[in-house]
Scaffold this active site. Sequence first.
Site, mmCIF file in Angstrom:
data_model
loop_
_atom_site.group_PDB
_atom_site.id
_atom_site.type_symbol
_atom_site.label_atom_id
_atom_site.label_comp_id
_atom_site.label_asym_id
_atom_site.label_seq_id
_atom_site.Cartn_x
_atom_site.Cartn_y
_atom_site.Cartn_z
ATOM 1 N N ASP A 196 0.726 -1.282 0.006
ATOM 2 C CA ASP A 196 -0.041 0.169 -0.061
ATOM 3 C C ASP A 196 0.860 1.254 0.054
ATOM 4 O O ASP A 196 1.781 1.435 0.886
ATOM 5 C CB ASP A 196 -0.957 0.022 1.197
ATOM 6 N N THR A 248 -3.277 5.140 -3.847
ATOM 7 C CA THR A 248 -2.421 5.835 -3.270
ATOM 8 C C THR A 248 -0.934 5.789 -3.835
ATOM 9 O O THR A 248 -0.040 6.789 -4.043
ATOM 10 C CB THR A 248 -2.082 5.246 -1.871
ATOM 11 N N THR A 249 -0.625 4.511 -4.219
ATOM 12 C CA THR A 249 0.431 4.365 -5.185
ATOM 13 C C THR A 249 0.376 4.952 -6.534
ATOM 14 O O THR A 249 1.451 5.591 -7.045
ATOM 15 C CB THR A 249 0.650 2.861 -5.456
ATOM 16 N N ASP A 253 -8.947 0.050 2.707
ATOM 17 C CA ASP A 253 -9.086 0.573 1.288
ATOM 18 C C ASP A 253 -10.556 0.256 0.513
ATOM 19 O O ASP A 253 -10.897 0.735 -0.175
ATOM 20 C CB ASP A 253 -7.755 -0.290 0.608
#
Length: 536
Positions: free
Chosen positions: A69, A102-103, A404
């Site tokens: 994550d 997020t990545t 998530d």
Amino acid sequence: MAPAQAAPATAASKPNNESYRDRTRDKDVRLANIVAAKAVADAVRTSLGPRGMDKMIQHGNGEVLISNDGATILDQMQVEHPAAKMLVDVAKSQDIEAGDGTTTVTVLAGSLLQATKDLLTKGIHPTTIAESFLMARNKADEILTAMSSPIDLTDRETLIRCATTSLSSKVVASSAQTIAPLCVDAVLKIMPSPDASNVDLRDIKVLKKLGETIDETEMVEGLVFTQAPLKAAGGPQFVDNAKIGLIQFCISPPKTDVENTVVVSDYAAMDRILREERKYILDICKKIKAAGCNVLLVQKSILREAVSELALHYLAKMKIMVIRDIERSDIEFVSKTLGCTPVATVDSFTADALGSAKSVAAEGTPDGPIVRVTGIENEYSTVSLLVRGSNSLVLDEAERSIHDALCVVRSLVKRRSLISGGGAPEIEVALGLLKWSNELSGMHQYCVRAYADALEIIPYTLAENAGLDPIKIVTELRNRHQAGEKNAGINVKKGTITDMRAENVMQPLLVSTSAFTLSTEVVRMLLKIDDLMLTA
């Protein structure tokens, strides 16, 4: 007289030299910021996509964390450079706004920074680049909205497919068929109304208990305590028609406000102290019983013992179940779920402050007993998710993955539109921006084209991490989109380009729009920095 005439010439040349050095420093600061921020983006790039790699993070105390994550990895990294910290904050912002991607937002920001560096090298002014990137981002929002499709929240299967897509890149991807339906049902359960535009995920309590496998994870429409009920003096382990009280005071002998010592040298005085202590505690227990309470929840105390052994003895005689060490941070959730009021003094402990439930029962697990509170009738809807796992590393990663998935469903509540995954949005936006740039003139056209080219980093990285030929895959993907297949994306399992809707690889529109907005904003912010000043 000659030396006297040369002095003004030297003085006159000094401002020009200083001005030249200042301009050079501006470029050096921008370049240093770009290099530092891009290094952070490159660190998490290999974690993008279903075939992305995991990172093992070891703390100074020897604790190990395994995750892919982006927000978690960046949060654990010790970043010193202020520009690099901005990229960490962007990942946190994406985690708060959308919960997923997020990545993606970090990798996208790194690619835009590389495009910025190339544009600066060609002599384009930073303000022109910043304005062009803002124009491109606004146009990207229009293109993403145009390629999206609306969703009805009553379509549970579609919601489950979206949650499954967000779990596909996690360590717990093999258990996505179990976790995704639980996350969807949990969010739908806490929705205040069908027309609600947001949900409060604090109404979903995620609890971890070691033992069994992730497939044993379950949703409890009620309350679960990982603390066991106290068995001292034979306290009850099962209560029907429970009347539940939540106290924030201690049932133990009082202490003085300051540290001191009382010396008792007389046996009669000692007996009197013990007698008064028993009377003091018994009076508290009688008031609790008189209110009709048969299950007592006690907040964790750091000043003195929350419940003494003598108090446990009296409460067990009165058939009152006691669960202590309720964390202060959980008080609001517990009181909202049970409909009870936290009581700070025993004089305020009345029947009105109690909550009710059909049953409160302890049950055994491999990692010790838990307590289930079921049959709660309350106007507020809360849910507990009990996560199981074979070890603490799996449990921690499962908790992050569930967060998530919950955020993905919440994103669909906030903005009820879906788009395809697998790199389809980025390629579609890139082609749309290239076409739109022909309508622009001057440097803006050049900068928008650079922005569009930078977006191809997402499908390129997806293909690269999956072990495919990235140039071949991205070229084919671009050709398919130019032919009108706007849902075509990279199928990393089959190693080819397929229709993402047919493969059920979907994601919320909010995830992509938020990623584009946040990555563009951080790049524009870095572009406008021309100096770095240190203060004491």
